[in-house]
Design a protein around this motif. Structure first.
Motif, PDB file in Angstrom:
ATOM      1  N   ASP A 179       0.841  -1.186   0.000  1.00  0.00           N
ATOM      2  CA  ASP A 179       0.000   0.000   0.000  1.00  0.00           C
ATOM      3  C   ASP A 179       0.882   1.244   0.000  1.00  0.00           C
ATOM      4  OD1 ASP A 179       0.990   0.335   2.559  1.00  0.00           O
ATOM      5  OD2 ASP A 179      -0.831  -0.376   3.557  1.00  0.00           O
ATOM      6  N   GLU A 180       0.275   2.415   0.119  1.00  0.00           N
ATOM      7  CA  GLU A 180       1.036   3.665   0.034  1.00  0.00           C
ATOM      8  C   GLU A 180       2.040   3.819   1.165  1.00  0.00           C
ATOM      9  OE1 GLU A 180      -1.758   6.813  -0.127  1.00  0.00           O
ATOM     10  OE2 GLU A 180      -2.469   6.326  -2.144  1.00  0.00           O
ATOM     11  N   LYS A 181       1.792   3.138   2.299  1.00  0.00           N
ATOM     12  CA  LYS A 181       2.709   3.219   3.435  1.00  0.00           C
ATOM     13  C   LYS A 181       3.777   2.132   3.398  1.00  0.00           C
ATOM     14  CE  LYS A 181      -0.730   5.314   6.504  1.00  0.00           C
ATOM     15  NZ  LYS A 181      -1.451   5.197   7.803  1.00  0.00           N
ATOM     16  N   GLY A 182       3.726   1.277   2.372  1.00  0.00           N
ATOM     17  CA  GLY A 182       4.717   0.221   2.250  1.00  0.00           C
ATOM     18  C   GLY A 182       4.336  -1.069   2.936  1.00  0.00           C
ATOM     19  N   ALA A 183       3.119  -1.146   3.508  1.00  0.00           N
ATOM     20  CA  ALA A 183       2.660  -2.374   4.145  1.00  0.00           C
ATOM     21  C   ALA A 183       2.132  -3.340   3.083  1.00  0.00           C
ATOM     22  CB  ALA A 183       1.566  -2.067   5.159  1.00  0.00           C
ATOM     23  N   ILE A 184       2.242  -4.643   3.350  1.00  0.00           N
ATOM     24  CA  ILE A 184       1.816  -5.652   2.387  1.00  0.00           C
ATOM     25  C   ILE A 184       0.290  -5.719   2.342  1.00  0.00           C
ATOM     26  CG2 ILE A 184       1.836  -8.119   1.836  1.00  0.00           C
ATOM     27  CD1 ILE A 184       4.598  -8.282   3.087  1.00  0.00           C
ATOM     28  N   ARG A 185      -0.254  -5.564   1.137  1.00  0.00           N
ATOM     29  CA  ARG A 185      -1.696  -5.701   0.947  1.00  0.00           C
ATOM     30  C   ARG A 185      -2.076  -7.109   0.551  1.00  0.00           C
ATOM     31  NH1 ARG A 185      -3.848  -1.300  -3.126  1.00  0.00           N
ATOM     32  NH2 ARG A 185      -5.743  -2.487  -2.661  1.00  0.00           N
ATOM     33  N   GLN A 186      -1.236  -7.745  -0.224  1.00  0.00           N
ATOM     34  CA  GLN A 186      -1.529  -9.112  -0.674  1.00  0.00           C
ATOM     35  C   GLN A 186      -0.245  -9.808  -1.083  1.00  0.00           C
ATOM     36  OE1 GLN A 186      -3.893  -9.113  -4.219  1.00  0.00           O
ATOM     37  NE2 GLN A 186      -2.736  -7.455  -5.145  1.00  0.00           N
ATOM     38  N   THR A 187      -0.295 -11.122  -1.054  1.00  0.00           N
ATOM     39  CA  THR A 187       0.840 -11.949  -1.430  1.00  0.00           C
ATOM     40  C   THR A 187       0.382 -12.960  -2.465  1.00  0.00           C
ATOM     41  OG1 THR A 187       1.810 -11.744   0.769  1.00  0.00           O
ATOM     42  CG2 THR A 187       2.607 -13.548  -0.608  1.00  0.00           C
ATOM     43  N   MET A 188       1.117 -13.104  -3.524  1.00  0.00           N
ATOM     44  CA  MET A 188       0.817 -14.078  -4.568  1.00  0.00           C
ATOM     45  C   MET A 188       1.960 -15.054  -4.700  1.00  0.00           C
ATOM     46  SD  MET A 188      -0.874 -11.719  -7.491  1.00  0.00           S
ATOM     47  CE  MET A 188      -0.820 -10.124  -6.692  1.00  0.00           C
ATOM     48  N   VAL A 189       1.629 -16.330  -4.819  1.00  0.00           N
ATOM     49  CA  VAL A 189       2.605 -17.399  -4.991  1.00  0.00           C
ATOM     50  C   VAL A 189       2.185 -18.192  -6.214  1.00  0.00           C
ATOM     51  CG1 VAL A 189       3.705 -19.404  -3.959  1.00  0.00           C
ATOM     52  CG2 VAL A 189       2.965 -17.508  -2.510  1.00  0.00           C
ATOM     53  N   ALA A 190       3.121 -18.481  -7.096  1.00  0.00           N
ATOM     54  CA  ALA A 190       2.792 -19.243  -8.298  1.00  0.00           C
ATOM     55  C   ALA A 190       3.960 -20.132  -8.680  1.00  0.00           C
ATOM     56  CB  ALA A 190       2.443 -18.312  -9.446  1.00  0.00           C
ATOM     57  N   GLU A 191       3.621 -21.218  -9.360  1.00  0.00           N
ATOM     58  CA  GLU A 191       4.672 -22.117  -9.819  1.00  0.00           C
ATOM     59  C   GLU A 191       5.503 -21.452 -10.912  1.00  0.00           C
ATOM     60  OE1 GLU A 191       4.589 -26.227 -12.219  1.00  0.00           O
ATOM     61  OE2 GLU A 191       3.771 -26.385 -10.178  1.00  0.00           O
ATOM     62  N   THR A 192       4.807 -20.802 -11.872  1.00  0.00           N
ATOM     63  CA  THR A 192       5.497 -20.046 -12.911  1.00  0.00           C
ATOM     64  C   THR A 192       4.757 -18.744 -13.161  1.00  0.00           C
ATOM     65  OG1 THR A 192       4.255 -21.055 -14.739  1.00  0.00           O
ATOM     66  CG2 THR A 192       6.297 -22.148 -14.056  1.00  0.00           C
ATOM     67  N   ALA A 193       5.443 -17.796 -13.753  1.00  0.00           N
ATOM     68  CA  ALA A 193       4.831 -16.506 -14.075  1.00  0.00           C
ATOM     69  C   ALA A 193       5.521 -15.910 -15.286  1.00  0.00           C
ATOM     70  CB  ALA A 193       4.931 -15.560 -12.887  1.00  0.00           C
ATOM     71  N   ARG A 194       4.747 -15.117 -16.033  1.00  0.00           N
ATOM     72  CA  ARG A 194       5.268 -14.339 -17.151  1.00  0.00           C
ATOM     73  C   ARG A 194       4.839 -12.895 -16.953  1.00  0.00           C
ATOM     74  NH1 ARG A 194       6.678 -17.438 -21.866  1.00  0.00           N
ATOM     75  NH2 ARG A 194       6.263 -19.657 -21.580  1.00  0.00           N
ATOM     76  N   LEU A 195       5.753 -11.959 -17.185  1.00  0.00           N
ATOM     77  CA  LEU A 195       5.450 -10.535 -17.030  1.00  0.00           C
ATOM     78  C   LEU A 195       5.437  -9.863 -18.398  1.00  0.00           C
ATOM     79  CD1 LEU A 195       7.803  -9.619 -14.032  1.00  0.00           C
ATOM     80  CD2 LEU A 195       5.516 -10.609 -13.957  1.00  0.00           C
ATOM     81  N   ALA A 196       4.536  -8.894 -18.554  1.00  0.00           N
ATOM     82  CA  ALA A 196       4.470  -8.124 -19.792  1.00  0.00           C
ATOM     83  C   ALA A 196       3.952  -6.731 -19.497  1.00  0.00           C
ATOM     84  CB  ALA A 196       3.566  -8.819 -20.814  1.00  0.00           C
ATOM     85  N   LEU A 197       4.502  -5.744 -20.198  1.00  0.00           N
ATOM     86  CA  LEU A 197       3.993  -4.381 -20.116  1.00  0.00           C
ATOM     87  C   LEU A 197       2.961  -4.202 -21.216  1.00  0.00           C
ATOM     88  CD1 LEU A 197       7.363  -2.504 -19.586  1.00  0.00           C
ATOM     89  CD2 LEU A 197       5.695  -3.144 -17.861  1.00  0.00           C
TER      90      LEU A 197
END
Length: 379
Positions: A179-197
């Motif tokens: 979040d804006e204060k740097g606290a964790i809002r959510q956590t995601m765990v995955a076996e594999t991932a692909r990133l794209a803009l």
């Protein structure tokens, strides 16, 4: 006379070229091992981009290799000539040591001007291009920013970690949204991932994360997660989109060493990193940093000439033909010079004018060289 001049120039030129080439090889090889190979192995750049990066390394390392190479070459040449009696023979023919060294110094003076161009224009441009390729390549392939086993903070509001990577596929993927204060809002765990803009349906910039065998744990209300196309607890396949205001590019900061002489002078006049309403003392320190950077480059170019001046009487006085002795002597002289230059640049008080102090080691070397030349000429 001209035959002797050509002989001395040829001997010094060959020795200096070989020594400079050796120093360039060491510096380029070190940068390739440290930066280029790492960029290729992590997927940031392809083979053609890697070749371009290697090419861009040469203008950045040559200004540092030239002073050492010329110093070593002149020491080796005049050391051998002194040991073989050639200098004594030239003196017997009516030539002074000043006259013997003159053609070498004139050639080195021209080389110092070339070094100044490298330091003030070509080198910073190449360094800038080098970094832009790394950042630009990563911008087109966000996965290239991820180094396996390390926490990535490149994307604002997100922390990303992957255990390993194959191409653009991240394995053992972890993502934390803050979040804006740097606290964790959510956590995601995955076996594999692909990133794209990419862009969303409304034309907004997004970071798209395609996950397989994913699990989500959230802190706070579910409607605060701001996930598209929706939130989930677990899924075999999922695509999430995080709105970005920087998705079209990766943050790039042009550092001092990447600024040409013209850009440094412009920054002195218009300001660099400080806002217009910054305190006068902060502005003075910023201008001091810019001036020191500019004068340090000029001093490095001047060192090609000043160290070559010192090398002539030093080599004649010692009169050793052994390559290892001359190389060791060159290393000692160069280390002493760079130590003095670094000490001058450590001064952080604008009133002491550190930009002028950076030039003092060159002047000191020239004075010592003239004194040694006068002593050697009387022998």
């Amino acid at each position: 006379m001209r035959i002797l001049d050509r002989h001395v120039l040829r001997e010094c030129g060959v020795a200096s070229a070989l020594a400079t080439g050796a120093f360039v090889f060491v510096l380029v090889a070190g940068n390739i091992a440290q930066q280029v190979i790492g960029a290729v192995s992590t997927g940031k750049v392809d083979a053609w981009q890697a070749l371009e990066l290697v090419w861009l390394l040469f203008p950045t390392v040559l200004p540092y290799a030239l002073p050492m190479g010329v110093l070593t070459g002149v020491l080796m040449t005049f050391g051998r000539m002194g040991a073989d009696g050639e200098v004594t023979a030239m003196k017997s023919a009516g030539l002074s040591l000043w006259r013997i060294a003159l053609p070498v110094w004139l050639a080195v003076a021209a080389l110092a001007l070339f070094s100044a161009w490298l330091n003030l224009q070509a080198g910073p441009d190449s360094e800038d291009g080098f970094q832009r390729i790394l950042v630009g390549a990563a911008g087109g392939n966000p996965a290239g920013l991820i180094i396996p086993g390390k926490l990535n903070r490149q994307f604002k509001g997100l922390l990303i970690r992957a255990e390993s990577k194959e191409g653009d596929v991240l394995k053992g993927f972890r993502l934390w949204q803050l979040d804006e204060k740097g606290a964790i809002r959510q956590t995601m765990v995955a076996e594999t991932a692909r990133l794209a803009l990419s862009v969303d349906a409304n034309g907004g910039s997004v970071l798209r994360v395609r996950l397989s065998k994913a699990r989500l744990s959230a802190r706070g209300a579910q409607d605060e997660l701001d996930l598209r196309p929706g939130s989930f607890t677990s899924a075999d396949e999922a695509v999430l989109e995080f709105p970005r205001d920087d998705a079209g590019h990766v943050a790039y900061v042009k550092r001092l060493r990447m600024m040409t002489a013209g850009e440094l002078i412009e920054a002195m006049d218009k300001g660099w990193q400080l806002p217009p309403d910054a305190p006068a003392a902060d502005k003075a320190r910023e201008v001091m940093r810019l001036k020191v950077q500019l004068m340090f480059r000029i001093a490095t170019a001047m060192s090609v000439f000043s160290l070559a001046m010192l090398a002539v009487p030093l080599a004649v006085t010692v009169g050793r033909a052994e390559t290892n002795v001359n190389a060791a002597m060159a290393l000692g002289v160069a280390l002493g010079y760079y130590l003095l230059t670094s000490m001058a640049s450590w001064v952080k008080v604008p009133s002491l004018h550190p930009e002028a102090l950076v030039l003092l080691p060159n002047l000191l070397v020239i004075v010592i060289a003239c004194w040694l030349m006068a002593r050697a000429s009387r022998r």
